[in-house]
Motif scaffolding. Structure first.
Motif, PDB file in Angstrom:
ATOM      1  N   ALA A  80      85.372 123.992   7.361  1.00 54.31           N
ATOM      2  CA  ALA A  80      86.515 124.799   6.927  1.00 54.31           C
ATOM      3  C   ALA A  80      87.202 125.437   8.127  1.00 54.31           C
ATOM      4  O   ALA A  80      88.444 125.484   8.201  1.00 54.31           O
ATOM      5  N   LEU A  81      86.417 125.921   9.088  1.00 56.53           N
ATOM      6  CA  LEU A  81      86.996 126.535  10.286  1.00 56.53           C
ATOM      7  C   LEU A  81      87.763 125.511  11.106  1.00 56.53           C
ATOM      8  O   LEU A  81      88.861 125.798  11.612  1.00 56.53           O
ATOM      9  N   ALA A  82      87.216 124.306  11.244  1.00 54.43           N
ATOM     10  CA  ALA A  82      87.919 123.250  11.977  1.00 54.43           C
ATOM     11  C   ALA A  82      89.224 122.883  11.275  1.00 54.43           C
ATOM     12  O   ALA A  82      90.251 122.654  11.925  1.00 54.43           O
ATOM     13  N   ALA A  83      89.187 122.831   9.947  1.00 56.06           N
ATOM     14  CA  ALA A  83      90.402 122.536   9.193  1.00 56.06           C
ATOM     15  C   ALA A  83      91.444 123.633   9.386  1.00 56.06           C
ATOM     16  O   ALA A  83      92.642 123.355   9.547  1.00 56.06           O
ATOM     17  N   LEU A  84      91.004 124.894   9.380  1.00 58.00           N
ATOM     18  CA  LEU A  84      91.929 126.006   9.584  1.00 58.00           C
ATOM     19  C   LEU A  84      92.526 125.980  10.987  1.00 58.00           C
ATOM     20  O   LEU A  84      93.727 126.237  11.164  1.00 58.00           O
ATOM     21  N   ALA A  85      91.706 125.672  11.979  1.00 65.32           N
ATOM     22  CA  ALA A  85      92.197 125.602  13.355  1.00 65.32           C
ATOM     23  C   ALA A  85      93.220 124.479  13.504  1.00 65.32           C
ATOM     24  O   ALA A  85      94.237 124.630  14.199  1.00 65.32           O
ATOM     25  N   THR A  86      92.963 123.358  12.839  1.00 65.81           N
ATOM     26  CA  THR A  86      93.921 122.251  12.870  1.00 65.81           C
ATOM     27  C   THR A  86      95.211 122.644  12.151  1.00 65.81           C
ATOM     28  O   THR A  86      96.319 122.338  12.615  1.00 65.81           O
ATOM     29  N   LEU A  87      95.060 123.342  11.028  1.00 67.64           N
ATOM     30  CA  LEU A  87      96.231 123.819  10.294  1.00 67.64           C
ATOM     31  C   LEU A  87      97.053 124.784  11.140  1.00 67.64           C
ATOM     32  O   LEU A  87      98.297 124.748  11.113  1.00 67.64           O
TER      33      LEU A  87
END
Length: 269
Positions: free
Chosen positions: A223-230
């Motif tokens: 989830a954190l990686a997805a947020l950072a990508t977002l």
């Protein structure tokens, strides 16, 4: 499904609220910053203690604690920089004629000590978790550090949305190191690697042999990686993404930033 949704929702809420809290504190009057840092340093000490305490905790609770504590450590690093306590050997605006590597090194000089502090924070967490089974804190901190470095490089090279309103007034000089551009050569690499990391972490969490602690830990990291990508996409897509934190920003104009040519090359001469 709740096994994966709960960690993901927790990561989103912690990311959003922690970012907003740092923005609120850094935009308060300068006289409040010393008190804020004293309080944050006390919380930092507790977070580092917690990381060591759960280093061998292979439960879901241990994963949540490690993740939360690492975010706190990262938040402390951000506060020291944006409040002006740890910056670099030359925290000043760039000369108008600087281009290329000279401009890059000038930008680095505004935050070099901060970069070293980030490295020391990572080494501290590595020491606290060395040889232990619960390495969620280390993974969280490493992911935050890498994606932050990528975002800052993209801002330097040029993005559509600079979000200069996030800068407190005493750091307004940093705006001269930002460039507005519809694309830069690093951005596709950043979002590709971020997406690949998200997928890899998610696949690990979905593995048939994953333990509950592994599922929780990898779900939090995915989830954190997805947020950072977002967040990277927020820099480039024509969306009012800054509205997510309007509640934490004062009503004032953003610092003036450089306009760059709409190419992958450097700013206009």
């Amino acid at each position: 499904m709740g096994t994966y949704a709960a960690p993901a929702l927790y990561a989103v809420l912690l990311w959003w609220s922690a970012t907003g809290l740092v923005l609120v504190l850094q935009h308060l009057p300068r006289r409040t910053h010393a008190r804020s840092m004293v309080a944050a340093s006390a919380v930092l000490a507790g977070a580092l203690w917690a990381i060591g305490a759960v280093a061998d905790d292979d439960t879901e609770t241990g994963a949540y604690i490690g993740f939360t504590a690492a975010v706190i450590v990262w938040g402390w690093q951000e506060m020291t920089y944006y409040m002006g306590f740890v910056s670099g050997p030359k925290p000043a605006a760039c000369a108008p004629n600087l281009r290329g590597l000279d401009r890059f090194f000038a930008a680095l000089a505004t935050s070099l000590w901060h970069e070293f502090a980030i490295l020391l924070g990572g080494l501290a967490i590595l020491c606290l978790t060395w040889g232990a089974g619960n390495r969620v804190a280390l993974g969280t901190y490493a992911l935050l550090a890498l994606m932050n470095a990528s975002a800052r490089l993209n801002l330097f090279l040029g993005v559509r949305n600079l979000h200069a309103e996030f800068l407190p007034q005493h750091l307004g000089y940093l705006a001269c190191y930002l460039s507005r551009r519809r694309m830069n050569p690093l951005f596709p690499v950043s979002v590709t690697l971020g997406t690949a990391a998200t997928v890899r972490l998610a696949r690990g969490a979905l593995g048939a042999e994953a333990t509950p602690q592994t599922v929780t830990g990898l779900s939090l990291l995915a989830a954190l990686a997805a947020l950072a990508t977002l967040e990277h996409w927020f820099l480039m897509l024509p969306l009012p993404s800054a509205a997510l934190w309007n509640w934490s920003l004062p009503g004032r104009s953003a610092p003036v930033v450089a306009e760059a040519q709409d190419t992958a090359a450097g700013p206009r001469e």
